[in-house]
Design an enzyme around this catalytic site. Structure first.
Site, PDB file in Angstrom:
ATOM      1  N   CYS A 274       0.962  -1.323   0.000  1.00  0.00           N
ATOM      2  CA  CYS A 274      -0.029   0.043   0.005  1.00  0.00           C
ATOM      3  C   CYS A 274       1.030   1.265   0.083  1.00  0.00           C
ATOM      4  CB  CYS A 274      -0.867   0.020   1.098  1.00  0.00           C
ATOM      5  SG  CYS A 274      -2.163  -1.265   1.182  1.00  0.00           S
TER       6      CYS A 274
ATOM      7  N   HIS B 182      -2.807   8.556   5.607  1.00  0.00           N
ATOM      8  CA  HIS B 182      -3.072   7.361   5.196  1.00  0.00           C
ATOM      9  C   HIS B 182      -4.620   6.950   5.431  1.00  0.00           C
ATOM     10  CE1 HIS B 182      -2.589   3.242   3.787  1.00  0.00           C
ATOM     11  NE2 HIS B 182      -2.770   2.841   4.770  1.00  0.00           N
TER      12      HIS B 182
ATOM     13  N   GLU C  34      -1.177   6.001  13.105  1.00  0.00           N
ATOM     14  CA  GLU C  34      -0.439   7.384  12.386  1.00  0.00           C
ATOM     15  C   GLU C  34      -0.902   8.505  13.480  1.00  0.00           C
ATOM     16  OE1 GLU C  34      -1.868   8.732   8.670  1.00  0.00           O
ATOM     17  OE2 GLU C  34      -3.570   7.459   8.671  1.00  0.00           O
TER      18      GLU C  34
ATOM     19  N   LYS D 256      -9.183   8.768   1.411  1.00  0.00           N
ATOM     20  CA  LYS D 256      -9.910   7.581   1.160  1.00  0.00           C
ATOM     21  C   LYS D 256     -11.276   7.292   1.778  1.00  0.00           C
ATOM     22  CE  LYS D 256      -5.471   5.038   1.909  1.00  0.00           C
ATOM     23  NZ  LYS D 256      -4.638   6.086   2.128  1.00  0.00           N
TER      24      LYS D 256
ATOM     25  N   HIS E 160      -9.668   2.567  -0.807  1.00  0.00           N
ATOM     26  CA  HIS E 160      -8.217   2.336  -0.819  1.00  0.00           C
ATOM     27  C   HIS E 160      -7.784   1.553  -1.867  1.00  0.00           C
ATOM     28  CE1 HIS E 160      -4.334   1.490   0.631  1.00  0.00           C
ATOM     29  NE2 HIS E 160      -4.647   1.161   1.904  1.00  0.00           N
TER      30      HIS E 160
ATOM     31  N   PHE F 208       0.871  -3.257   4.225  1.00  0.00           N
ATOM     32  CA  PHE F 208       1.092  -4.664   5.011  1.00  0.00           C
ATOM     33  C   PHE F 208       2.482  -5.059   4.931  1.00  0.00           C
ATOM     34  CE2 PHE F 208      -3.308  -6.517   4.506  1.00  0.00           C
ATOM     35  CZ  PHE F 208      -3.800  -5.624   5.676  1.00  0.00           C
TER      36      PHE F 208
END
Length: 423
Positions: free
Chosen positions: A169, A309, A320, A341, A346, A405
């Site tokens: 990602c 993010h 975050e 997002k 996403h 990930f």
């Protein structure tokens, strides 16, 4: 010599509209493009919502041969690259093609085509021994993700370095970081760089269902993605692409190009901790932010806006938030933050590039996109997440971050060009 790197062209294929204008209008309107999945029958799945692109490849200028040859994600990349190239105002006849490079990001490659061909050659999974005679001749192109960069490079006549970056990602940010490095080191004068993804397919849905990463809020698709909200319960899968034209800043100025922004700094770290888990202190993301600021030679107090993010998972949003506080100190509480997002979902390896495009446009127009669907802020997440409505604000320096990930954490700093006039 630390050559400056400018963004001089932007192209986008995004949920809610094809083209940069439609994409930006969606973001500043705070309008969500998430809906019930229509690409396949999602009834058996836990999460049945996604941010899909209404995309007609023929209307976007692709020939029937190109449509047959290219996976949906590759089509997105080529269409975005063409728009970015036109936007940049570059004259192909004035360029050395061997000095033009390509860097395209993807996390899951040609998923749409690979799944379709597996279903055919396995007779919908009934045959263990696959019959290769039933697959299309283009299967090899779909199997090898490098075909994405090759198609973009071939379409625009780029004969310099070409690569696909796949780091989950964070791929979109990392591909742009790689492109910046090539320009700075002198390996290329111009880079066609960005990310593309078309992952909305049964195999992807099943994978994320298995780990409960995607939201089960199927009864209200438009409001399913809720970053930083108390009721957040997973991300919404998306698709799309963004491609940027990057060139050496002084060269761009000499030719009178419009410079949306300069990419000033980039940093990346890995937590070496867990494939999908995140430490709550956000230390590795904070380190990536610090690295990007050091490269940009900017103090943390220079940041005017953070593009988060913001995946809308319980773990990420805590992670975050902690990272921003660690990296920016008290300035984190004074800095507006948002997650787009909430509107475009996403799109895995593409979303970092889509977010950088949004950051460049925020600098260009002095408008900060909001976090849609932030109805009930989580009191644990106590920063300014720009709820619901876009905000007019002078914006010179922007930080964008990504988390993926594998423990990947990336950060990029953009700044207004030095020549930008201000009233």
């Amino acid at each position: 010599m630390n050559r400056g790197v400018a963004i001089t062209g932007i192209g986008a294929v995004a949920p809610g509209g094809v083209g940069v204008k439609a994409y930006w209008n969606l973001l500043i309107a705070g309008r969500s493009a998430t809906r019930t999945i229509s690409h396949f029958d999602a009834a058996p799945f836990r999460s049945r919502v996604a941010a899909e692109v209404d995309f007609d490849p023929a209307r976007c200028g692709l020939t029937q041969q190109e449509i047959r040859r290219m996976d949906r994600a590759t089509q997105f990349a080529v269409v975005s690259a063409r728009e970015a190239w036109q936007d940049s105002g570059l004259d192909p006849d004035a360029l050395d093609p061997t000095r033009i490079g390509t860097a395209i990001a993807t996390a899951v490659g040609c998923t749409t085509s690979l799944e379709r061909e597996y279903v055919v050659c396995s007779d919908a999974g009934r045959k263990w021994d696959l019959d290769h005679e039933y697959v299309v001749p283009e299967l090899y192109r779909h199997f090898v993700p490098s075909s994405m960069a090759a198609e973009v490079a071939g379409d625009l006549g780029a004969e310099g370095p070409a690569a696909v970056v796949s780091t989950g990602c964070t791929s979109g940010l990392d591909a742009l970081g790689y492109a910046v490095d090539l320009i700075r080191e002198g390996s290329a004068d111009l880079m066609i760089a960005g990310g593309t993804e078309a992952p909305i397919a049964p195999i992807t849905a099943a994978c994320f269902d298995a780990i409960h990463a995607t939201t089960p809020r199927n009864d209200d698709p438009e409001h399913a993605s809720r970053p930083f909200d108390r009721g957040r319960n997973g991300f919404v899968l998306g698709e799309g692409a963004a491609v940027l034209i990057l060139e050496e800043t002084e060269s761009a100025r000499r030719r009178g190009a419009r410079v949306y922004a300069e990419i000033k700094g980039y940093g990346a770290r890995c937590n070496g901790y867990h494939m999908t888990g995140l430490k709550p202190d956000g230390r590795e993301m904070a380190e990536a932010i610090r690295a990007a600021l050091r490269e940009a030679r900017l103090d943390r107090t220079a940041i005017d806006y953070i593009n988060a993010h913001g995946s809308a998972t319980q773990m990420n949003d805590r992670h975050e938030t902690a990272a921003f506080k660690t990296a920016l100190g008290a300035h984190a509480y004074r800095t507006p933050i948002s997650s787009i997002k909430s509107m475009i979902g996403h799109s895995l390896g593409a979303v970092g590039a889509l977010e950088i495009a949004a950051c460049a446009l925020a600098i260009e127009y002095d408008v900060l996109p909001p976090t849609a669907n932030l109805f009930e802020p989580d009191p644990e997440l106590d920063l300014d997440y720009i709820p619901i409505t876009a905000r007019d604000q002078r914006t010179d320096v922007v930080l964008s971050v990504g988390s993926g990930f594998g423990g990947f954490q990336s950060a990029m700093v953009l700044a207004a060009a030095n020549s930008r006039s201000r009233s």
